[in-house]
Write a protein that holds these residues in place. Structure first.
Motif, PDB file in Angstrom:
ATOM      1  N   ILE A 110      66.514  66.339  16.881  1.00  0.00           N
ATOM      2  CA  ILE A 110      65.285  65.680  16.452  1.00  0.00           C
ATOM      3  C   ILE A 110      64.947  66.153  15.042  1.00  0.00           C
ATOM      4  O   ILE A 110      64.982  67.346  14.745  1.00  0.00           O
ATOM      5  N   VAL A 111      64.640  65.213  14.174  1.00  0.00           N
ATOM      6  CA  VAL A 111      64.236  65.505  12.799  1.00  0.00           C
ATOM      7  C   VAL A 111      62.713  65.522  12.698  1.00  0.00           C
ATOM      8  O   VAL A 111      62.143  66.403  12.065  1.00  0.00           O
ATOM      9  N   ALA A 112      62.056  64.542  13.324  1.00  0.00           N
ATOM     10  CA  ALA A 112      60.597  64.449  13.247  1.00  0.00           C
ATOM     11  C   ALA A 112      60.032  63.849  14.523  1.00  0.00           C
ATOM     12  O   ALA A 112      60.672  63.008  15.164  1.00  0.00           O
ATOM     13  N   GLU A 113      58.814  64.293  14.863  1.00  0.00           N
ATOM     14  CA  GLU A 113      58.082  63.766  16.016  1.00  0.00           C
ATOM     15  C   GLU A 113      56.752  63.221  15.524  1.00  0.00           C
ATOM     16  O   GLU A 113      56.003  63.931  14.852  1.00  0.00           O
ATOM     17  N   LEU A 114      56.474  61.977  15.849  1.00  0.00           N
ATOM     18  CA  LEU A 114      55.229  61.320  15.449  1.00  0.00           C
ATOM     19  C   LEU A 114      54.433  60.994  16.703  1.00  0.00           C
ATOM     20  O   LEU A 114      54.968  60.406  17.650  1.00  0.00           O
ATOM     21  N   ARG A 115      53.159  61.381  16.720  1.00  0.00           N
ATOM     22  CA  ARG A 115      52.255  61.086  17.827  1.00  0.00           C
ATOM     23  C   ARG A 115      50.994  60.468  17.237  1.00  0.00           C
ATOM     24  O   ARG A 115      50.315  61.095  16.427  1.00  0.00           O
ATOM     25  N   LEU A 116      50.684  59.238  17.637  1.00  0.00           N
ATOM     26  CA  LEU A 116      49.517  58.532  17.111  1.00  0.00           C
ATOM     27  C   LEU A 116      48.613  58.101  18.258  1.00  0.00           C
ATOM     28  O   LEU A 116      49.093  57.627  19.279  1.00  0.00           O
ATOM     29  N   LEU A 117      47.312  58.242  18.053  1.00  0.00           N
ATOM     30  CA  LEU A 117      46.314  57.836  19.036  1.00  0.00           C
ATOM     31  C   LEU A 117      45.367  56.871  18.360  1.00  0.00           C
ATOM     32  O   LEU A 117      44.930  57.101  17.235  1.00  0.00           O
ATOM     33  N   VAL A 148      67.603  57.907  12.429  1.00  0.00           N
ATOM     34  CA  VAL A 148      67.491  56.778  13.350  1.00  0.00           C
ATOM     35  C   VAL A 148      66.322  57.041  14.295  1.00  0.00           C
ATOM     36  O   VAL A 148      65.889  58.185  14.460  1.00  0.00           O
ATOM     37  N   VAL A 149      65.813  55.975  14.900  1.00  0.00           N
ATOM     38  CA  VAL A 149      64.765  56.116  15.909  1.00  0.00           C
ATOM     39  C   VAL A 149      65.446  56.527  17.206  1.00  0.00           C
ATOM     40  O   VAL A 149      66.222  55.768  17.777  1.00  0.00           O
ATOM     41  N   GLY A 150      65.182  57.752  17.644  1.00  0.00           N
ATOM     42  CA  GLY A 150      65.763  58.247  18.890  1.00  0.00           C
ATOM     43  C   GLY A 150      65.066  57.657  20.097  1.00  0.00           C
ATOM     44  O   GLY A 150      65.698  57.257  21.065  1.00  0.00           O
ATOM     45  N   GLN A 151      63.743  57.576  20.019  1.00  0.00           N
ATOM     46  CA  GLN A 151      62.969  56.938  21.074  1.00  0.00           C
ATOM     47  C   GLN A 151      61.603  56.565  20.530  1.00  0.00           C
ATOM     48  O   GLN A 151      61.104  57.192  19.595  1.00  0.00           O
ATOM     49  N   ALA A 152      61.037  55.531  21.103  1.00  0.00           N
ATOM     50  CA  ALA A 152      59.703  55.076  20.721  1.00  0.00           C
ATOM     51  C   ALA A 152      59.057  54.424  21.931  1.00  0.00           C
ATOM     52  O   ALA A 152      59.715  53.663  22.652  1.00  0.00           O
ATOM     53  N   ALA A 153      57.790  54.734  22.159  1.00  0.00           N
ATOM     54  CA  ALA A 153      57.085  54.159  23.305  1.00  0.00           C
ATOM     55  C   ALA A 153      55.596  54.117  23.020  1.00  0.00           C
ATOM     56  O   ALA A 153      55.076  54.878  22.214  1.00  0.00           O
ATOM     57  N   ARG A 154      54.937  53.181  23.696  1.00  0.00           N
ATOM     58  CA  ARG A 154      53.484  53.076  23.641  1.00  0.00           C
ATOM     59  C   ARG A 154      52.969  53.284  25.064  1.00  0.00           C
ATOM     60  O   ARG A 154      53.396  52.629  26.005  1.00  0.00           O
ATOM     61  N   TYR A 155      52.024  54.214  25.200  1.00  0.00           N
ATOM     62  CA  TYR A 155      51.381  54.499  26.474  1.00  0.00           C
ATOM     63  C   TYR A 155      49.896  54.257  26.294  1.00  0.00           C
ATOM     64  O   TYR A 155      49.169  55.162  25.886  1.00  0.00           O
ATOM     65  N   GLY A 156      49.449  53.038  26.507  1.00  0.00           N
ATOM     66  CA  GLY A 156      48.044  52.712  26.272  1.00  0.00           C
ATOM     67  C   GLY A 156      47.714  52.853  24.799  1.00  0.00           C
ATOM     68  O   GLY A 156      48.271  52.163  23.960  1.00  0.00           O
ATOM     69  N   ASP A 157      46.840  53.800  24.457  1.00  0.00           N
ATOM     70  CA  ASP A 157      46.420  54.030  23.074  1.00  0.00           C
ATOM     71  C   ASP A 157      47.298  55.051  22.349  1.00  0.00           C
ATOM     72  O   ASP A 157      47.034  55.381  21.203  1.00  0.00           O
ATOM     73  N   LEU A 158      48.337  55.562  22.999  1.00  0.00           N
ATOM     74  CA  LEU A 158      49.214  56.582  22.422  1.00  0.00           C
ATOM     75  C   LEU A 158      50.549  55.979  22.019  1.00  0.00           C
ATOM     76  O   LEU A 158      51.200  55.287  22.806  1.00  0.00           O
TER      77      LEU A 158
END
Length: 120
Positions: free
Chosen positions: A84-91, A61-71
């Motif tokens: 936590i199973v996986a952490e995704l960080r996108l810029l 399941v999605v534990g948390q998701a957020a957008r901070y500007g370009d992140l």
């Protein structure tokens, strides 16, 4: 801790990411004014994880998701939200008509991957 629910969100876009090491992530985003991840599919090696019922993969399941500007930050957990199973960080970056997105995927106990992405 308070949880808020916005009800159903219709899919409005997809972010697809892949690594040179064979890992991949696909995020299906909802059509809300905030970041709403309505579906996640992750693959690395022989392992698969998904939030979508009926797929041949381990449930998450999605534990948390957020957008901070370009992140964009997305943490995926086990269905009981105990680990936590996986952490995704996108810029992302945009200049006129050019848009690029890249990031990292960390799968707990498995590895970390550099990603190149397209979408939404």
């Amino acid at each position: 801790m308070m949880a808020l629910s916005a009800g159903s969100a219709y899919a409005s876009g997809t972010i697809s990411c892949a690594s040179d090491d064979g890992a991949s992530v696909e995020l299906t985003l909802g059509s809300l004014p905030v970041l709403s991840v309505v579906g996640v599919e992750i693959a690395a090696g022989e392992q698969r994880w998904t939030t979508i019922d009926g797929r041949d993969a381990l449930p998450v399941v999605v534990g948390q998701a957020a957008r901070y500007g370009d992140l964009v930050v997305v943490d995926v957990t086990d269905p009981n939200i105990e680990r936590i199973v996986a952490e995704l960080r996108l810029l992302s970056a945009t200049e006129e008509r050019d848009h690029v997105m890249a990031g990292t995927l960390r799968i707990v106990g498995q590895g970390a991957y550099a990603l190149t992405c397209v979408g939404p």
